[in-house]
Design an enzyme around this catalytic site. Structure first.
Site, PDB file in Angstrom:
ATOM      1  N   ARG A  16     -20.610  -9.167   1.945  1.00  0.00           N
ATOM      2  CA  ARG A  16     -20.197  -9.942   0.762  1.00  0.00           C
ATOM      3  C   ARG A  16     -18.961  -9.363   0.074  1.00  0.00           C
ATOM      4  O   ARG A  16     -18.345 -10.002  -0.764  1.00  0.00           O
ATOM      5  CB  ARG A  16     -21.380 -10.036  -0.221  1.00  0.00           C
ATOM      6  N   LYS A  23     -18.772  -0.989   2.365  1.00  0.00           N
ATOM      7  CA  LYS A  23     -19.101  -1.235   0.952  1.00  0.00           C
ATOM      8  C   LYS A  23     -19.223   0.031   0.122  1.00  0.00           C
ATOM      9  O   LYS A  23     -18.592   0.139  -0.934  1.00  0.00           O
ATOM     10  CB  LYS A  23     -20.386  -2.056   0.850  1.00  0.00           C
ATOM     11  N   GLY A  78     -32.321  -3.926   8.348  1.00  0.00           N
ATOM     12  CA  GLY A  78     -32.982  -4.042   7.049  1.00  0.00           C
ATOM     13  C   GLY A  78     -33.232  -2.693   6.404  1.00  0.00           C
ATOM     14  O   GLY A  78     -33.175  -1.649   7.064  1.00  0.00           O
ATOM     15  N   GLU A 155     -38.121 -10.953  -2.271  1.00  0.00           N
ATOM     16  CA  GLU A 155     -36.671 -11.114  -2.216  1.00  0.00           C
ATOM     17  C   GLU A 155     -36.282 -12.523  -2.658  1.00  0.00           C
ATOM     18  O   GLU A 155     -37.036 -13.477  -2.471  1.00  0.00           O
ATOM     19  CB  GLU A 155     -36.162 -10.854  -0.792  1.00  0.00           C
ATOM     20  N   ASN A 228     -22.641  -5.919  -4.728  1.00  0.00           N
ATOM     21  CA  ASN A 228     -22.632  -6.613  -3.437  1.00  0.00           C
ATOM     22  C   ASN A 228     -21.307  -7.316  -3.181  1.00  0.00           C
ATOM     23  O   ASN A 228     -20.967  -7.605  -2.042  1.00  0.00           O
ATOM     24  CB  ASN A 228     -23.773  -7.625  -3.357  1.00  0.00           C
ATOM     25  N   ASN A 386      20.125  15.738  -1.837  1.00  0.00           N
ATOM     26  CA  ASN A 386      19.278  16.685  -1.095  1.00  0.00           C
ATOM     27  C   ASN A 386      19.057  16.301   0.364  1.00  0.00           C
ATOM     28  O   ASN A 386      18.444  17.045   1.106  1.00  0.00           O
ATOM     29  CB  ASN A 386      17.919  16.807  -1.780  1.00  0.00           C
ATOM     30  N   TYR A 387      19.566  15.145   0.764  1.00  0.00           N
ATOM     31  CA  TYR A 387      19.154  14.601   2.059  1.00  0.00           C
ATOM     32  C   TYR A 387      20.368  14.103   2.827  1.00  0.00           C
ATOM     33  O   TYR A 387      21.175  13.342   2.293  1.00  0.00           O
ATOM     34  CB  TYR A 387      18.181  13.450   1.783  1.00  0.00           C
ATOM     35  N   ALA A 423      32.478  17.015 -15.438  1.00  0.00           N
ATOM     36  CA  ALA A 423      31.946  15.666 -15.224  1.00  0.00           C
ATOM     37  C   ALA A 423      32.625  14.998 -14.040  1.00  0.00           C
ATOM     38  O   ALA A 423      33.802  15.211 -13.776  1.00  0.00           O
ATOM     39  CB  ALA A 423      32.137  14.843 -16.493  1.00  0.00           C
TER      40      ALA A 423
END
Ligand code: UD1
Ligand code: CA
Length: 462
Positions: A16, A23, A78, A155, A228, A386-387, A423
């Site tokens: 469900r 679940k 069950g 049930e 559920n 950095n890369y 800058a």
């Protein structure tokens, strides 16, 4: 005291939920449902815990580890069939056995204790934990006779109209005399609407054999909520959230709007911290005292020391020392360590970098893979480059340095103490102590340029 065992039912797929994830692994406030259940079972102090796994067995076992023993249910025939799979481990033992479902995350150790006590006081062979539901749909119903004595559990799918109208429900939690339980389980059949071996059928079987069956009705139905589907998952989250938030407030944390404040169960917050609404705090985040967490912030496995001020920012797996501040709209990524009294302003991203005390990174800056000393001023829109597309490189900036706005610091790079970057510079070489680095084209003024423009002679255009 007689020995106490626990069985946690967690083998179902949970159709469900309509999910790839099993679940009981769905999370409520940062912890899988089955983990919530186990945590409370552990707190009740038991001698042995067995979790029944089937669907997602490996995932459940790797999550819970050695906190539980496991029994494997190959086919989900069950709840009665499931419990029978623990026979090898528990079948011949003397004592009491608590049975809980892995999908009832709100139940508490306190309730389990009360159930054990009630079971013993009644001299029962089986005691059902029940609750009154406003809407009993989906739950097994507790059928009592005219004297109020429990006869059986029916049930939903097997219930007559009269039985379906009963509002006292089976929470799915029971306490059994262990050996009585296993004897009865062998007599359960699958002759019912779902063709399953129902655990609930043992009640009638134990009664027929002359055993006392008791029912302990808990006062708060919401604690027994069984999840559920995703509607119930949201409901459980809401209830758990309220519990968590109230605990923080009682501990001295101000939650300005608790209804919109989402705090995972393992989060720690010290007193006199203020958390605004629309805030999400996840995982194992720890927050010190006198902090302020502004609206629209998200903290994931973060560590904030005392007096830290956060304004609508995201902090994941990062640490902020005393008196530091960030935001609005900045992002600390894993392994960012922000020193005492450091100011990180708006639109900044910091990753795998240590920032020394009192350093200021005010605006629009990216710091990645770097070590910054103390009392540094980083101007606006500085990029720690950095890369190179393949590898990551490190940059070190010494104390009292000044990085001018709109600079690129191309790693690997070392700027010594008291260095100065003009800058607009793109810095590729190390900068010695007390030096100023300037790396930009010199300005050229083209005089009378204006006169060269054709439009400049047009009277209508100025
Ligand atoms: C069950 C009870 C119902 C009760 C409700 C409370 C039965 C027959 N019904 O119904 O009376 O009101 O819980 O929440 O017991 N599981 C297994 N193996 C299986 C079947 C289920 O391990 O073969 C596990 C599931 O993973 C789940 C738990 O048992 O954790 C309960 O199963 P579920 O299908 O959710 O039972 P409900 O229909 O909710
Ligand atoms: Ca259920």
């Amino acid at each position: 005291m007689s020995s106490r065992y626990a069985v946690i039912l967690a083998a179902g797929q949970g159709t469900r939920m309509k999910s790839k994830l099993y679940k009981v692994l769905h999370r409520v406030c940062g912890r899988a449902m089955v983990d919530h259940v186990l945590t409370q079972v552990e707190a009740a102090g038991l001698d042995q815990i067995v979790t029944i796994v089937g669907h997602g067995a490996e995932a459940v076992e790797s999550l819970l580890g050695e906190r539980s023993e496991y029994a494997f249910q190959e086919q989900q025939l069950g709840t009665g069939h499931a419990v029978l799979q623990t026979e090898e481990r528990l079948g011949d033992k003397e004592g009491m056995t608590l049975i809980v479902s892995g999908d009832t995350p709100l139940l508490t150790a306190k309730t389990f204790e009360k159930l054990f006590a009630y079971h013993q006081a009644k001299g029962a062979k089986a005691t059902i934990l029940t609750a009154k539901a406003d809407d009993p749909t989906g739950y097994g119903r507790i059928i009592r006779n005219d004297l109020g004595i429990v006869e059986k559990i029916v049930e939903q799918k097997d219930a007559s109209r009269e039985e379906a109208a009963v509002t006292e429900i089976n929470t799915g939690v029971y306490c059994f005399d262990n050996q009585t339980l296993f004897n009865a389980l062998h007599q359960v059949t699958n002759n019912n609407a779902q063709g399953e071996y129902y655990l609930t059928d043992v009640i009638e079987i134990i009664k027929a054999a002359g055993g006392i069956v008791a029912a302990y009705q808990m006062p708060d139905f919401s604690e027994s909520l069984g999840v559920n589907d995703r509607v119930a998952l949201a409901k459980a989250t809401q209830i758990m959230q309220q519990r968590i938030n109230e605990a923080h407030m009682r501990n001295g944390v101000t939650l300005v709007d608790p209804a919109t404040t989402h705090i995972d169960i393992d989060v720690k917050i010290a007193a006199d911290t203020i958390v605004e609404g629309e805030v999400t705090i996840k995982g194992h985040t720890e927050i010190g005292s006198d902090c302020y967490i502004g609206a629209h912030s998200e903290l994931i496995d973060a560590k904030l020391h005392d007096g830290v001020h956060v304004t609508s920012s995201t902090i994941e797996e990062a640490e902020m020392m005393n008196g530091s501040d960030i935001g609005p709209n900045s992002h600390l990524r894993p392994k960012a360590i922000i020193g005492e009294q450091v100011h990180v302003g708006n639109f900044c991203e910091i990753k795998n970098a240590t920032i020394g005390a009192r350093t200021k990174i005010g605006h629009l800056t990216y710091v990645g893979d770097a070590t910054l000393g103390e009392d540094i001023n980083v101007g606006c829109a500085v990029v720690f480059v950095n890369y190179d597309g393949v590898q990551k490189f490190h940059t070190t900036v010494g104390d009292h340095s000044f990085i001018g706005s709109n600079s690129n610091l191309i790693a690997p790079l070392k700027l010594e103490d008291h260095s100065f970057v003009a800058a607009g510079s793109t810095i590729t070489d190390d900068v010695p102590e007390h030096a100023m680095a300037i790396a930009r084209a010199r300005q050229v003024n083209k005089n009378d340029y204006w006169q060269k423009l054709p439009l400049a002679h047009d009277q209508n255009w100025l």
